[in-house]
Design a protein around this motif. Structure first.
Motif, PDB file in Angstrom:
ATOM      1  N   GLY A 160       0.912  -1.358   0.002  1.00  6.46           N
ATOM      2  CA  GLY A 160       0.121   0.018  -0.072  1.00  6.46           C
ATOM      3  C   GLY A 160       0.851   1.346  -0.023  1.00  6.46           C
ATOM      4  O   GLY A 160       2.095   1.352   0.249  1.00  6.46           O
ATOM      5  N   PRO A 161       0.047   2.394  -0.102  1.00  4.64           N
ATOM      6  CA  PRO A 161       1.096   3.681  -0.188  1.00  4.64           C
ATOM      7  C   PRO A 161       1.827   4.043   1.109  1.00  4.64           C
ATOM      8  O   PRO A 161       2.555   4.660   1.072  1.00  4.64           O
ATOM      9  N   GLY A 162       1.260   3.522   2.162  1.00  5.96           N
ATOM     10  CA  GLY A 162       2.219   3.712   3.538  1.00  5.96           C
ATOM     11  C   GLY A 162       3.335   2.537   3.749  1.00  5.96           C
ATOM     12  O   GLY A 162       4.219   2.789   4.565  1.00  5.96           O
ATOM     13  N   GLY A 163       3.322   1.661   2.723  1.00  6.39           N
ATOM     14  CA  GLY A 163       4.522   0.600   2.692  1.00  6.39           C
ATOM     15  C   GLY A 163       4.304  -0.362   3.682  1.00  6.39           C
ATOM     16  O   GLY A 163       5.262  -1.198   4.432  1.00  6.39           O
ATOM     17  N   ALA A 164       3.102  -0.725   4.301  1.00  2.45           N
ATOM     18  CA  ALA A 164       2.805  -1.527   5.299  1.00  2.45           C
ATOM     19  C   ALA A 164       2.420  -2.845   4.504  1.00  2.45           C
ATOM     20  O   ALA A 164       2.027  -2.943   3.283  1.00  2.45           O
ATOM     21  N   CYS A 165       2.673  -3.853   5.447  1.00  5.46           N
ATOM     22  CA  CYS A 165       2.224  -5.256   4.638  1.00  5.46           C
ATOM     23  C   CYS A 165       0.740  -5.429   4.497  1.00  5.46           C
ATOM     24  O   CYS A 165      -0.107  -5.026   5.358  1.00  5.46           O
ATOM     25  N   PRO A 166       0.216  -5.864   3.244  1.00  8.15           N
ATOM     26  CA  PRO A 166      -1.227  -6.070   3.015  1.00  8.15           C
ATOM     27  C   PRO A 166      -1.945  -6.813   3.758  1.00  8.15           C
ATOM     28  O   PRO A 166      -3.318  -6.795   3.846  1.00  8.15           O
ATOM     29  N   ARG A 167      -1.289  -7.735   4.336  1.00  9.47           N
ATOM     30  CA  ARG A 167      -1.991  -8.883   5.131  1.00  9.47           C
ATOM     31  C   ARG A 167      -2.188  -8.339   6.595  1.00  9.47           C
ATOM     32  O   ARG A 167      -3.175  -8.330   7.079  1.00  9.47           O
ATOM     33  N   CYS A 168      -1.124  -8.049   7.243  1.00 11.11           N
ATOM     34  CA  CYS A 168      -1.362  -7.829   8.641  1.00 11.11           C
ATOM     35  C   CYS A 168      -1.289  -6.320   9.047  1.00 11.11           C
ATOM     36  O   CYS A 168      -1.247  -5.948  10.305  1.00 11.11           O
ATOM     37  N   GLY A 169      -0.518  -5.490   8.167  1.00 13.10           N
ATOM     38  CA  GLY A 169      -0.143  -4.280   8.321  1.00 13.10           C
ATOM     39  C   GLY A 169       0.902  -3.780   9.012  1.00 13.10           C
ATOM     40  O   GLY A 169       1.148  -2.754   9.379  1.00 13.10           O
ATOM     41  N   ASN A 170       1.881  -4.742   9.275  1.00 14.23           N
ATOM     42  CA  ASN A 170       3.226  -4.561   9.842  1.00 14.23           C
ATOM     43  C   ASN A 170       4.027  -3.498   8.886  1.00 14.23           C
ATOM     44  O   ASN A 170       3.958  -3.689   7.652  1.00 14.23           O
ATOM     45  N   SER A 171       4.614  -2.730   9.516  1.00 11.85           N
ATOM     46  CA  SER A 171       5.380  -1.449   8.674  1.00 11.85           C
ATOM     47  C   SER A 171       6.607  -1.912   8.393  1.00 11.85           C
ATOM     48  O   SER A 171       7.243  -1.024   7.640  1.00 11.85           O
ATOM     49  N   ARG A 172       7.150  -2.761   8.860  1.00 13.35           N
ATOM     50  CA  ARG A 172       8.490  -3.148   8.504  1.00 13.35           C
ATOM     51  C   ARG A 172       8.675  -4.334   7.621  1.00 13.35           C
ATOM     52  O   ARG A 172       8.452  -5.457   7.897  1.00 13.35           O
ATOM     53  N   LEU A 173       8.991  -4.121   6.265  1.00 13.01           N
ATOM     54  CA  LEU A 173       9.037  -5.111   5.306  1.00 13.01           C
ATOM     55  C   LEU A 173      10.678  -5.452   5.110  1.00 13.01           C
ATOM     56  O   LEU A 173      11.372  -4.448   4.818  1.00 13.01           O
ATOM     57  N   LEU A 174      11.006  -6.706   4.808  1.00 14.45           N
ATOM     58  CA  LEU A 174      12.276  -7.006   4.416  1.00 14.45           C
ATOM     59  C   LEU A 174      12.353  -7.116   3.008  1.00 14.45           C
ATOM     60  O   LEU A 174      11.623  -7.675   2.365  1.00 14.45           O
ATOM     61  N   ARG A 175      13.584  -6.839   2.243  1.00 14.85           N
ATOM     62  CA  ARG A 175      13.738  -6.579   0.954  1.00 14.85           C
ATOM     63  C   ARG A 175      14.464  -7.956   0.514  1.00 14.85           C
ATOM     64  O   ARG A 175      15.690  -8.083   1.170  1.00 14.85           O
ATOM     65  N   LEU A 176      13.806  -8.596  -0.426  1.00 15.46           N
ATOM     66  CA  LEU A 176      14.707  -9.960  -0.912  1.00 15.46           C
ATOM     67  C   LEU A 176      15.223  -9.724  -2.352  1.00 15.46           C
ATOM     68  O   LEU A 176      14.108  -9.429  -3.179  1.00 15.46           O
ATOM     69  N   SER A 177      16.270  -9.910  -2.715  1.00 14.34           N
ATOM     70  CA  SER A 177      16.649  -9.638  -3.963  1.00 14.34           C
ATOM     71  C   SER A 177      17.134 -11.309  -4.448  1.00 14.34           C
ATOM     72  O   SER A 177      18.085 -12.060  -3.710  1.00 14.34           O
ATOM     73  N   LEU A 178      16.336 -11.918  -5.371  1.00 13.63           N
ATOM     74  CA  LEU A 178      16.453 -13.476  -5.723  1.00 13.63           C
ATOM     75  C   LEU A 178      17.198 -13.177  -7.100  1.00 13.63           C
ATOM     76  O   LEU A 178      16.813 -12.521  -8.057  1.00 13.63           O
ATOM     77  N   GLY A 179      18.463 -13.777  -7.312  1.00  7.68           N
ATOM     78  CA  GLY A 179      19.225 -13.935  -8.394  1.00  7.68           C
ATOM     79  C   GLY A 179      19.858 -12.574  -8.828  1.00  7.68           C
ATOM     80  O   GLY A 179      19.351 -11.528  -8.635  1.00  7.68           O
ATOM     81  N   GLY A 180      20.968 -12.811  -9.488  1.00  5.02           N
ATOM     82  CA  GLY A 180      21.775 -11.643 -10.203  1.00  5.02           C
ATOM     83  C   GLY A 180      22.906 -11.045  -9.098  1.00  5.02           C
ATOM     84  O   GLY A 180      23.919 -10.569  -9.555  1.00  5.02           O
TER      85      GLY A 180
END
Length: 61
Positions: A29-49
């Motif tokens: 969402g626009p606030g950057g929160a998790c769409p399921r539970c609303g947690n404001s801290r999301l971890l960025r995963l880079s897969l490959g490359g």
């Protein structure tokens, strides 16, 4: 509509540490929160490359 790749070079996923949901940055969402539970801290995963590259020693005796 642009089709984005799900795997491969440069693909980024976000993971919520609270509910373990993995989603694309466009699903957040626009606030950057998790769409399921609303947690404001999301971890960025880079897969490959950007994995660990082996370096070769150029000095030889």
């Amino acid at each position: 509509m642009r089709i984005t790749p799900l795997r491969g070079f440069g693909v980024t996923w976000l993971k919520c540490p609270a509910c373990r949901l993995k989603c694309r940055p466009t699903a957040v969402g626009p606030g950057g929160a998790c769409p399921r539970c609303g947690n404001s801290r999301l971890l960025r995963l880079s897969l490959g490359g950007s994995g660990a590259q082996s370096t070769q020693d150029t000095k030889r005796d």
